[in-house]
Design an enzyme around this catalytic site. Structure first.
Site, short mmCIF file in Angstrom:
data_model
loop_
_atom_site.label_atom_id
_atom_site.label_comp_id
_atom_site.label_asym_id
_atom_site.label_seq_id
_atom_site.Cartn_x
_atom_site.Cartn_y
_atom_site.Cartn_z
CD GLU A 1 36.98 37.48 31.39
OE1 GLU A 1 38.02 38.14 31.61
OE2 GLU A 1 36.99 36.25 31.26
CB CYS B 1 34.38 39.95 40.88
SG CYS B 1 36.04 40.50 40.43
CB CYS C 1 47.84 38.79 37.01
SG CYS C 1 46.13 39.28 36.67
CB CYS D 1 50.87 41.30 38.37
SG CYS D 1 50.53 42.87 39.17
CB CYS E 1 45.28 44.90 33.63
SG CYS E 1 45.95 45.68 35.12
CB CYS F 1 41.97 36.19 42.25
SG CYS F 1 40.83 36.50 43.55
N1 SAH Z 1 44.61 45.44 39.66
C1 SAH Z 1 44.06 45.18 40.96
C2 SAH Z 1 42.96 44.12 40.92
C3 SAH Z 1 43.55 42.75 40.66
S1 SAH Z 1 42.67 41.30 40.97
C4 SAH Z 1 45.16 44.76 41.93
O1 SAH Z 1 46.28 44.57 41.48
O2 SAH Z 1 44.90 44.67 43.12
C5 SAH Z 1 42.58 41.07 42.66
C6 SAH Z 1 43.68 40.22 43.32
O3 SAH Z 1 43.99 39.03 42.61
C7 SAH Z 1 44.97 40.98 43.46
O4 SAH Z 1 45.36 40.99 44.81
C8 SAH Z 1 45.96 40.17 42.64
O5 SAH Z 1 47.25 40.26 43.18
C9 SAH Z 1 45.36 38.79 42.73
N2 SAH Z 1 45.81 37.88 41.67
C10 SAH Z 1 46.26 38.19 40.45
N3 SAH Z 1 46.59 37.07 39.77
C11 SAH Z 1 46.33 36.04 40.59
C12 SAH Z 1 46.45 34.62 40.45
N4 SAH Z 1 46.89 34.08 39.32
N5 SAH Z 1 46.09 33.85 41.48
C13 SAH Z 1 45.62 34.40 42.62
N6 SAH Z 1 45.47 35.73 42.81
C14 SAH Z 1 45.83 36.54 41.80
#
Ligand code: SAH
Length: 371
Positions: free
Chosen positions: A90, A103, A117, A114, A110, A334
């Site tokens: 995406e 983005c 996420c 986390c 991934c 995000c």
């Molecule tokens: N792998 C990278 C990119 C992730 S996406 C990283 O971990 O930084 C970018 C941001 O979105 C990250 O800061 C992540 O913590 C945040 N994120 C992930 N899931 C989310 C959610 N459900 N709601 C809000 N932010 C989220």
């Protein structure tokens, strides 16, 4: 199978053309791919017709195809792209009056697990190639007639994937995107976000051409962080902060720390005070992100008052913004990228999980875009 050209740098193109072609041909193709953003190899008008045909016989541009496009009520567009091996990934376009943000993804799925996420639920399918990373930008700019707007574009490597676990391809793609003879994006307009892969942060810092660095902090104590981001059992908070301190920032650059606020988990005033302490010695700013909810995510979004209170405390120590959620209704925000082919969020969300708009008053600045 035809070899994709997008993703090749000058040296790759010279090699692909072979020794019988003069070096300037590689430069012409490079410019046509990234600066002219050629839509079709046979129409690269700077090349002689026989060379165009020869190119088209053995090569393709290698752009993915648009499998589905979802449009949010806020103007955000989520592209579900199909790659050459039929996997999907995406890319999201967030248009704004002054500038647009794209983005992009760095991996399919991934490997970082986390707990808040949705991409984590996919697991890792594979790394994207440099070409597949660059192609996301080329495709979205072309589809939206943004061809000559590189000066008004932001690119964030915050889609699917952990970019520092695919560093060589991410760096190669960044070089092409930033090259004045290539896509000519401004170096201040590309940012990579990492969960904190410590050895790779130092490696990125050694690259002469690199994106700005954002780090997902997401917790105010080691214990809390290990629970929310299990990968940090290996990469400890103390060492992460030391790596940040040692990171060679350029004169105009600050580190960004992202902090996902989870209702009742990491969103108290004490958490905010601890964040200020943790980051006190760094040249940094903080972007707060109120949780974007989704199926399978066992957390809720904090109320707007809680977000405002957290922000007010952090702002006493360092610049702190609230990231505007974009494309929530189409799974584009995000943490929502899961190669989802559903058009919209399901109506049955748990209590508190509906996203709240960030505070908009001047006392509570919100990020005008994602970076
Ligand atoms: N792998 C990278 C990119 C992730 S996406 C990283 O971990 O930084 C970018 C941001 O979105 C990250 O800061 C992540 O913590 C945040 N994120 C992930 N899931 C989310 C959610 N459900 N709601 C809000 N932010 C989220």
């Amino acid at each position: 199978m035809s070899q994709p050209l997008v993703g090749m740098d000058l040296a790759d193109l010279r090699e692909a053309l072979g020794p019988h072609q003069p070096a300037y041909r590689a430069r012409q193709i490079y410019q046509a791919l990234y600066h002219g953003q050629a839509a079709d190899l046979v129409r690269i008008s700077t090349l002689p017709v026989h060379l165009r045909q020869e190119l088209a016989e053995h090569h393709s541009l290698g752009l993915p195809t648009v499998d589905r496009l979802f449009e949010s009520t806020d103007g955000t567009r989520r592209y579900l792209l199909r790659l050459a091996d039929a996997r999907t990934v995406e890319t999201v376009l967030m248009p704004e009056a002054a500038r647009h943000t794209i983005c992009i993804s760095s991996q399919v799925g991934c490997p970082v697990d986390c707990k808040f996420c949705m991409t984590a639920l996919m697991g890792l399918e594979r790394n994207l190639t440099a070409g597949e990373i660059v192609a996301q930008v080329l495709l979205v700019t072309r589809e939206n007639q943004l061809l000559h707007e590189a000066g008004r574009l932001n690119v964030v490597i915050m889609g699917q994937g952990e970019p520092l676990l695919n560093l060589p391809n991410v760096v190669k793609a960044t070089r092409i995107l930033l090259d004045p003879a290539g896509f000519a994006l401004s170096p201040r307009r590309i940012t990579l976000s990492t969960a904190g892969i410590i050895p790779k942060i130092a490696e990125l810092g050694r690259e002469p051409v690199r994106p700005k660095l954002a780090i997902s902090l997401n917790a105010s104590t080691e214990e809390q962080r290990q629970e929310l981001m299990p990968i940090t059992q290996k990469y400890h908070l103390k060492d992460l902060l030391a790596a940040c301190k040692a990171y060679p920032l350029r004169p105009w650059e600050k580190l960004t720390f992202e902090y996902v606020l989870l209702h009742g988990v990491n969103d108290t005033d004490s958490d905010a005070r601890r964040v200020v302490k943790l980051l006190a010695n760094l040249n940094a700013k903080v972007n707060l992100i109120a949780l974007n909810p989704g199926p399978g995510i066992p957390y809720a979004t904090p109320l707007p008052e809680r977000v405002a209170s957290f922000q007010n405390i952090v702002r006493r120590g360092l610049p702190c913004f609230v990231r505007k959620p974009r494309g929530l209704d189409i799974y584009a925000a995000c943490g929502q990228l899961k190669s989802n082919s559903q058009p919209a969020l399901e109506p049955s969300l748990p209590p508190h999980s509906l996203p709240s708009p960030p505070p908009q008053t001047p006392a509570n600045p919100s990020d005008s875009n994602i970076e």
